[in-house]
Motif scaffolding. Structure first.
Motif, PDB file in Angstrom:
ATOM      1  N   ASP A 234     -12.666  36.817 -58.801  1.00  0.00           N
ATOM      2  CA  ASP A 234     -11.576  35.904 -59.161  1.00  0.00           C
ATOM      3  C   ASP A 234     -10.864  36.318 -60.440  1.00  0.00           C
ATOM      4  N   GLU A 237      -8.366  38.819 -59.205  1.00  0.00           N
ATOM      5  CA  GLU A 237      -7.333  38.113 -58.440  1.00  0.00           C
ATOM      6  C   GLU A 237      -6.345  37.423 -59.369  1.00  0.00           C
ATOM      7  N   GLU A 238      -6.862  36.723 -60.371  1.00  0.00           N
ATOM      8  CA  GLU A 238      -5.984  36.022 -61.318  1.00  0.00           C
ATOM      9  C   GLU A 238      -5.110  37.011 -62.086  1.00  0.00           C
TER      10      GLU A 238
END
Length: 248
Positions: A234, A237-238
């Motif tokens: 994540d 992804e961010e």
């Protein structure tokens, strides 16, 4: 297939001089940014708990951080569209366990979610820091790329975690990995692996990384945002989504 034994050319020397000049401007900016998150360097590898570094820089500094992206459509050590809005440069060592963790777990997800959709391009940089077998594996990976099988070799090399410099990356074992990766001409592979051109290509990657303040692996530059260590999915992804939004 490209020639397997061309020496360093004037064009390569000019490119190295250009990199050196660029490095002078980059080093002060990026070393300060990366220093916020790099460990003490004693082990040569970042911990999983490394964090994302600096997110706000003036325009000139942002341009400098974007400069290392090569966007070469013929680069066999890259995957994704050359004009993708986000380029993630990856500095890795084939003996680094956290690099292997990223390669087996996170990277395939990033390829499915972002590379295949045209959002992300990943550019590999050989950054061997763990000794002779790291250097050998880097040269072998480059040689596999000469026959268009870098990423397949990458997967073979990272399929298992090995004790460092324990014989996992001898010439014979690297040749076996290349064969499993689909490298057709193993004689040319071995010639390329031992060539001056392979050495020069790896030194270019290393010099670029060192100029940015990279001292441990894995290290990433997502457009103008450094990310250190095998961060959770994540986090990548961010960072990628924020970079894509900023690039619109």
């Amino acid at each position: 297939m490209p020639s397997s034994s061309s020496p360093t050319t004037p064009r390569v020397r000019r490119r190295n001089r250009t990199l050196a000049a660029t490095a002078a401007g980059l080093a002060a900016v990026v070393t300060a940014v990366l220093a916020l998150t790099l460990d003490d360097g004693s082990s040569g590898a970042t911990s999983q708990d490394s964090t994302v570094a600096g997110t706000s820089t003036p325009d000139a500094q942002t341009s400098a951080l974007l400069a290392p992206a090569r966007r070469d459509t013929d680069d066999p050590l890259a995957v994704g569209d050359a004009d993708a809005p986000v380029v993630m440069i990856e500095y890795s060592d084939f003996q680094c366990p956290y690099c292997g963790k990223f390669a087996r777990g996170t990277e395939p997800e990033l390829i499915r979610s972002y590379v295949e959709k045209g959002v992300l391009r990943i550019e590999w940089r050989n950054f061997p820091i763990f000794g002779e077998e790291s250097e050998q594996a880097a040269r072998a990976a480059w040689a596999a790329g000469r026959q268009g099988r870098f990423w397949e070799f990458h997967d073979q090399a990272y399929s298992t975690t090995h004790e460092k410099n324990s014989g996992a990356f001898t010439t014979d074992k690297l040749t076996a990995m290349a064969k499993a990766a689909g490298v057709d001409d193993l004689d040319a592979f071995r010639t390329d692996m031992d060539s001056d051109q392979a050495k020069a290509a790896i030194e270019q990657d290393q010099n670029e990384g060192y100029s940015l303040g990279v001292t441990s692996t894995p290290a990433f530059l997502v457009n103008d945002v450094p990310v250190l260590g095998a961060q959770p999915l994540d986090t990548f992804e961010e960072t990628i989504e924020a970079a894509a939004k900023a690039a619109r």
